[in-house]
Design an enzyme around this catalytic site. Structure first.
Site, PDB file in Angstrom:
ATOM      1  N   HIS A 174       0.462  -1.217   0.230  1.00  0.00           N
ATOM      2  CA  HIS A 174      -0.332   0.339  -0.292  1.00  0.00           C
ATOM      3  C   HIS A 174       1.034   1.067  -0.326  1.00  0.00           C
ATOM      4  O   HIS A 174       2.078   1.141   0.986  1.00  0.00           O
ATOM      5  CB  HIS A 174      -0.734  -0.302   1.329  1.00  0.00           C
ATOM      6  N   CYS A 270      -2.221   2.780   9.111  1.00  0.00           N
ATOM      7  CA  CYS A 270      -2.980   1.785   8.764  1.00  0.00           C
ATOM      8  C   CYS A 270      -4.435   1.887   9.253  1.00  0.00           C
ATOM      9  O   CYS A 270      -5.273   1.093   9.443  1.00  0.00           O
ATOM     10  CB  CYS A 270      -2.314   0.538   9.160  1.00  0.00           C
TER      11      CYS A 270
END
Length: 493
Positions: A174, A270
């Site tokens: 990511h 996250c």
């Protein structure tokens, strides 16, 4: 009673409680070897510490996790929120798709305007979409989880310039694991996580003195996966050298251990999602994602040509959609296909089209036209994006008609002079020569009659041709030379 977005002046975040967190499958390299090896109580304590720290600077809303969805705690992937509008995630891995409906319900019940990307296009929320801290543009990652095709939808939904960055290191699957925009125009990031065109784009937008580069020691500590609130940066661990860089830029660091969540490939950023980000007014919707359709005919399946072409597209930083496929049903019947080639920028698309043309593809339909020419500006120097030749017969389109290229050879350029087209070595080019660039108006005949003998593409595997990964190597070397020059270093050739 739930507080509606926009009802407070403090920064607003959402976090999902960790009660159901565990590692029960593997969908990234960090999870390998860690199935059922998380300590839930320790993870809960680490999450609670992060929650308390963030709550000291912001209002944090909480959402309960759900049994059977252990990664739901990584709230950043719920969607992208800008100015009371959310673009919901469409997860790449089936293991996480159960989260989509739950996050949709939460955002709708809390007053957000909800939008969603079409099925079949993947987008993993604020994990792969990070707003410049001044709201000037949006950085969007692709290549490992989110689809490149999602970027035009992001630009349209939020009416914002969207800059595409290709992730190439599976550890940093990511964007937020390797890229952290900071206030005052600073950026903390891991250059090795991106391909060369993406690094060039970053360097075009971020001044050298604003780039805080993380090295191979700092990167695995998830230092880039940080929560930035004003001039405070919250992260798992900050090495002394990084702390000094951040202090010189006016930032203070708060460390909080995230070791249990790092086993699953996540850290502080996250576990949170910002609910009140804003972009500048009077912005324009811009996405540089572009596409072109090519047509290919031949022994596509049994020769492996179709697979090879799709690999060229993906490995070169693009994506594709097969618009038409007509397979040959017998051994000697040819197949035809139309492939839409999608790329983040024109420079990447041109490079991909060149490579596909060298494999025998032609531009499809109305997109075909006269070959594009560029003048040589200095002896022995080819123009940018010059078309490279192969051993196969090649034609170029001139004034609407196909013209056969003479003196066909490997790794040459095509020069048009007085109505004739000839292959030339780059070193033989003279100032003023007109050279074919890009893939428009170029057709290669791939001698499909040799496919039965297995010789069709044997020259590509001989180890002699300079076509093998040379462009990638040159890109990387050029970028590294630029980095050395920026640091006032010296080069020895």
């Amino acid at each position: 009673m739930e507080r509606k977005p926009g009802s407070t002046s403090k920064p607003q975040f959402l976090m999902v409680t960790p009660d159901h967190y565990r590692i029960s499958y593997v969908i990234n390299p960090w999870m390998e070897g860690n199935i059922n090896r998380t300590a839930l109580e320790k993870a809960q304590n680490q999450w609670e510490n992060l929650y308390k720290i963030v709550s000291g600077f912001a209002d944090v809303q909480l959402m309960d996790g759900r049994d059977g969805l252990p990664d739901m705690v990584f709230t950043a992937n719920a969607g992208l929120v800008i100015e009371n509008r959310v673009l919901l995630a469409r997860f790449y891995h089936p293991e996480r798709r159960g989260e989509e409906e739950l996050f949709s319900e939460w955002f709708e019940s809390n007053g957000f305007k909800v939008a969603q990307i079409p099925e079949g296009i993947f987008f993993e929320g604020a994990g792969d979409a990070l707003l410049d801290c001044d709201g000037r543009w949006l950085w969007a990652g692709y290549g490992l989880r989110s689809s490149l095709e999602s970027h035009p939808y992001i630009a349209e939904t939020f009416n914002i310039e969207t800059l595409s960055l290709r992730l190439t290191d599976k550890r940093f699957y990511h964007l937020d694991t390797c890229f952290c925009p900071l206030p005052k125009g600073y950026l903390m990031y891991i250059p090795s996580a991106f391909d060369a065109p993406s690094n060039r784009l970053i360097e075009e937008r971020i001044a050298p003195d604003k780039r805080i580069v993380l090295d191979e020691v700092e990167a695995p500590a998830f230092s880039a996966n940080a929560v930035a609130i004003g001039e405070t940066i919250i992260m798992n661990h900050c090495f002394p050298s990084l702390r000094q860089k951040l202090a010189r830029a006016g930032f203070s660091v708060v460390e909080t251990c995230m070791s249990e969540f790092m086993k699953a490939g996540g850290s502080a950023k996250c576990l949170t999602i910002r609910l009140d980000e804003k972009a500048i007014e009077n912005r324009e919707e811009i996405s540089t994602v572009t596409s072109r359709t090519v047509k290919v005919t031949g022994q596509l399946i049994d020769s492996g040509l179709m697979t090879e072409m799709l690999d060229i597209i993906v490995n070169g930083g693009g994506s594709f959609r097969i618009d038409e496929l007509k397979p040959g049903y017998k051994k000697n019947e040819v197949s035809t296909a139309k492939i839409e080639v999608i790329a983040p920028r024109d420079e990447v698309l041109n490079r991909l089209i060149q490579k596909l043309v060298r494999q025998g593809a032609t531009l499809s339909g109305i997109e075909n036209g006269d070959a594009i020419l560029a003048a040589v500006k200095a002896d022995g120097v080819a123009p940018e994006h010059f078309a490279t030749t192969t051993i196969y017969p090649t034609d170029i389109m001139v004034n609407g008609e196909w013209l056969r290229v003479e003196n066909q050879r490997m790794d040459g350029v095509i020069v048009l002079n007085n109505g004739s087209a000839k292959c030339s070595l780059i070193r033989d080019l003279k100032k003023g020569d007109m050279v074919v660039t890009g893939g428009l108006g170029v057709k290669v005949s791939t001698l499909s009659d040799k496919s039965d003998s297995g010789e069709k593409f044997s020259f590509m595997g001989s180890g002699v041709s300079s076509e093998r990964k040379v462009e990638i190597a040159i890109d990387r070397v050029a970028w590294e030379m630029g980095r050395i020059k920026e640091r006032a270093g010296k080069l020895v050739v």
